[in-house]
Structures are given as structure tokens and as C-alpha cells.
Design an enzyme around this catalytic site. Structure first.
Site, PDB file in Angstrom:
ATOM      1  CB  ALA A 159      -0.900  -0.014   1.235  1.00 25.18           C
ATOM      2  CE  LYS A 160       5.769   0.364  -3.354  1.00 27.01           C
ATOM      3  NZ  LYS A 160       4.970  -0.795  -3.777  1.00 27.01           N
ATOM      4  NE  ARG A 161      -3.021   3.580   1.790  1.00 25.07           N
ATOM      5  CZ  ARG A 161      -3.308   2.906   0.668  1.00 25.07           C
ATOM      6  NH1 ARG A 161      -2.362   2.655  -0.208  1.00 25.07           N
ATOM      7  NH2 ARG A 161      -4.551   2.512   0.413  1.00 25.07           N
TER       8      ARG A 161
END
Lengths: 283, 283
Positions: B103-105
Site C-alpha cells: 500500500a506504500k502508506r
């Protein structure tokens, strides 16, 4: 859902809105269900109902709304539905408003294209926030969309913001390298930048690198930033600032009059902004 | 949905799975509906059906699955439902599998907590990928979850990866500063790192900084990385690598036998991995 007014939504439309409303206020719709008035919990979709009433009460005082996607994702499909209803409600009822999906996305090229589709096409936001760590080909897919704005993180207002953003590189601090590099990318005219308000002293340096771009400024209010300081160094000929306030406005009241209380807080900021714009136009 | 086996899912469980399956393969479920076999389009939920058949055919060859959230968000609520059904299907049927929300949050503290809740609690993933740009307080809220893993971007395999990650800072290149700083954060034992496989020569340097952490390695296959090179420099005493392949496996076939073709591709990688583990255990 796209309305004819939206087709011309772009930088110029945003500037006109700022002039008409004498405001450059963005309201952050970061809705935590444990903090909203309890009478709304009986509604079928409490988060959407909360947003709807806030938007109806403040749309004449703000030029932009910025839902932070984290607060919607945390409630799963229900949350995603509340986000979809919120953006549709704004687009249908207040098409002049500039909408920001505060999503801080960014991935390799084909994946960033999927994110851009999610926010620009499926949800029809005007803009999305994007993180720069993965470089050019993680951001350019967003920039490729016409009449859409990509808001790149440059200098953030949180405590750990300077952990990496403030690192001195061969030429300059990392956040300055991000600004200098990003303006060389294809379609960089579609960029805005996130610059945290707790660092007002940085704005004059930043304006030397990006004199014309809009800056989205979170951190006024709850995070401790000062509006006057930010404007002193950050305003440009087109205003060039969107100042975000979230908790200070949306949680101003806890009762059935929460939207009126939010309106009063928004109005305070709008009046302060009107005065700043007035002084500036007299110069 | 949480099953008793999941309660002990942690680093040790992953290591045991690697030993039993003789595999450190992660399969990326980056499902583009325009690329899946056309006969699935008649299904009520083609994306979930595609994933389900792939998972059933490959679960004995892979130790982890990694859906990239962008591909689900691009289809709005339907996509989010497909993601939810996919993670539930894995958790219910193959609870030993390590699951990664790619998700690369990353956001300010209270917002990162909302993202962590979304992926660790609402969807019940074992891990999530996180971007480092906003620093310590954007990552630590993820690290605070027990028995959950936070996979921090360090060095990515895309063309623009080095735009910023490769910048020389006062002490070292940015990606090395990220590694060095991250291991000082609270609960840093819950970290893994993303390191792109197209940069095999970097693995020996990286292993000097993080000898014990697991590395998630995308970029083998479609992105051009070489498994042997990565293993030569990247393996540690516990294996310490999860090698991801997505397109090379999931789109191996276009017909009704797509899952069998995917299985064959997964098996090729698993056999290569088994041989590498074998040679290593003989040393």
C-alpha cells in the site's frame, strides 16, 4: 458525475474562487467516528452525514475540501462508500470547489497509473497528494492527467518531517532537491506542493525555487502553525496558497449545532484571510 | 477471521514456512482486469475468482501473497470488496501464509494509526508497505502493532528510484540513511525493508547495515532482476529474503488453464529457490 463546470476546473478556476470568496481555506475532512457528535451515530452513514452538514455550512467560506483517505479506509468498505458519497456530494452540489484526495500515494509507473485512475477517474477528485520517495516515474503517471493536479509532499509539518527531508545532500537539503527536481518533470505545471506551516521560516527559500506553484499548507491550528507568518513568506501574485485546517474546524462543536460551530471557526479563518488579501491588494 | 495459527504468525512462523516449503517466494496479486482470462469476466467478482484460483494453485509453492492496493482501489468499492474477499480467503484457507498489503502508506502520526488499523485490523493483513519520506512518527504507529510487520521502502527497483534514494547526504546515500535511522526506531524488530532486485550489487552494502532483517525484493522477472545475484548477496542465516514475482506468474496463461500455467511458473522459481537453500545448507 462530472459537471460542465468541472471541465474547466484548473488553476484559473481556483484563483477566481479565491478572489470571489476572499478565502484560500481548505477544510480537512479527517473524520474519526469516535469524535463526531453522538446524535449522528443513529444515521445510516454517520461519516457522510457529518461531512454533508459540514460542507453545507462552510462551502461559501472554503475553496477546497481535503478528505484524508486513511480515515475512510480504516472503516473498510463502509468507509470507502462514505468517501465516494462525500466526493459525489461536493461535485454535484458545489462544483466550483477544488477537491483533494489526501492519499499520499506513489508506486512504480503502472501502479501509480492505477492510483491516478482511482482518484481522478473513479472518484473524480481534482487532485491527489503523492509521496516523492520513488522518484520521477512514480509521479509522472499522475501528472499525465489533464485538468488534474498532483500535490507532491515536499516539507511536512510533523515531528519526524526533518528526519529525511532535512538531510543535507550534496547540493541542498532533500526537500529542496525534491522541489528542484520535480519542476523538471513532464507536465510539472500540474504540480502543487505540500509545505508544512510549522516551518514558516522555510517559505521564503521555497518561494525562490517554486515562485509560481500553489502550496498546500497543513498544520495551521492543531499542529501549531501561524497563518500570518505563512502568508508573509508564502503568498505569490495569484495567492498561491491553500491553507488547510481540519480538527480546529470540524470538531469545533460536539452537539447538534456542530455545523454552525464549524462554520464560525471557518469564518474566523476566512476573515483573517480576507484581511490579508485586502492588505496585499492595496500594496 | 483471525485464526489461532495467526496469533503466532511472526518472524519465526515465516522462517518455518520457508524451511518446510523450500521457498521464499511471494506472489504479487496486482490484478488488472484487462489482463485476466476473459472467461472470468462472466463471474460476479472476476478479480476475486482470478485470485482464488491462483492461490489454490500456488499456495504450496509460495510463502507470501502481496496484493498491491492500487489495483483494487482503481475499481472503487468493487475493488475494495475483491481485496477484502482475497485476504479473507487466504486467512481462512491458508493461515500459514504471510500476507502483505502493498500500500506504500505513510502520514502524520494519528493518520498513520488509521492506516495501520485499516490494514492490520479491518483487513487483517500480517504486514503493510510504508514510505519513509515523512520520518519516524509516520512509521512508528505501524510498528506499535504486535505480531504485525511494517515493510519500509528503502531502495526501489523502478527507473526513478535513485532520483532521491541515491542522493548523497552528508554521511551516506539517502536509502542507507533510511535504513540506519529506521533501525533506531521503537519496535524496529517489526521492520522489513523493500530492496529492489535490479540493484543486486547493493545487497552486500545493505546487509552490513541490516544483517538480520528480512528484505522484500520486488523486481525479479518482469522488472529485470536476477535471483542468483540477489541471493548471493542478500541471504542471511534465516534466509532473510522474500522474493516477489507478479506479472511473470499471474499472467503466465490467458486461457482456462491460467492457474496451472501460473503454478508452473511459480514452481520454476520455487525449485530455483530450493536449490539455492540446499547449496547454502551444505556450506
Amino acid at each position: 458525475m462530472r459537471n460542465s463546470l468541472f471541465e474547466v476546473m484548473n488553476r484559473q478556476a481556483l484563483i477566481e474562487q479565491i478572489q470571489q470568496k476572499k478565502s484560500f481555506l481548505c477544510i480537512g475532512l479527517d473524520v474519526d467516528i469516535t469524535k463526531i457528535p453522538t446524535h449522528l451515530l443513529a444515521e445510516e452513514d454517520p461519516i457522510f452525514e457529518f461531512n454533508k452538514q459540514l460542507i453545507d455550512a462552510t462551502h461559501h467560506l472554503a475553496v477546497a475540501y481535503k478528505p484524508n483517505t486513511a480515515f475512510y479506509e480504516a472503516y473498510g468498505i463502509k468507509g470507502w462508500k462514505a468517501l465516494e458519497k462525500t466526493i459525489n456530494y461536493i461535485n454535484e452540489n458545489y462544483p466550483e470547489i477544488f477537491t483533494i484526495a489526501d492519499a499520499k500515494r506513489g508506486d512504480i509507473g503502472n501502479t501509480s497509473t492505477m492510483y491516478a485512475k482511482a482518484f481522478f477517474e473513479d472518484l473524480n477528485f481534482d487532485s491527489v497528494t503523492v509521496a516523492p520517495y520513488m522518484g520521477s516515474d512514480s509521479v509522472e503517471p499522475f501528472l499525465a492527467f489533464e485538468n488534474k493536479t498532483t500535490i507532491l509532499l515536499a516539507l511536512t509539518s510533523n515531528k519526524g518531517g526533518l528526519d529525511f527531508q532535512g538531510l543535507k545532500t550534496e547540493h541542498d537539503e532533500l526537500y529542496k532537491e525534491v522541489l528542484k527536481t520535480a519542476i523538471t518533470w513532464k507536465n510539472s505545471e500540474n504540480l502543487m506542493f505540500v509545505v508544512g506551516a510549522t516551518k514558516a521560516e522555510y517559505f521564503s527559500t521555497i518561494r525562490k525555487i517554486v515562485p509560481d506553484h500553489f502550496l498546500l499548507v497543513p498544520g495551521v491550528g492543531a499542529q501549531g502553525g501561524n497563518l500570518q507568518d505563512v502568508c508573509k513568506y508564502g503568498l505569490n501574485k495569484d495567492c498561491g496558497l491553500l491553507i488547510n485546517s481540519s480538527r480546529g474546524i470540524i470538531y469545533a462543536g460536539k452537539g447538534e449545532d456542530f455545523a454552525i460551530k464549524a462554520q464560525k471557526e471557518a469564518q474566523k479563518l476566512q476573515q483573517e484571510m480576507a484581511a490579508i488579501l485586502e492588505v496585499r491588494s492595496e500594496k
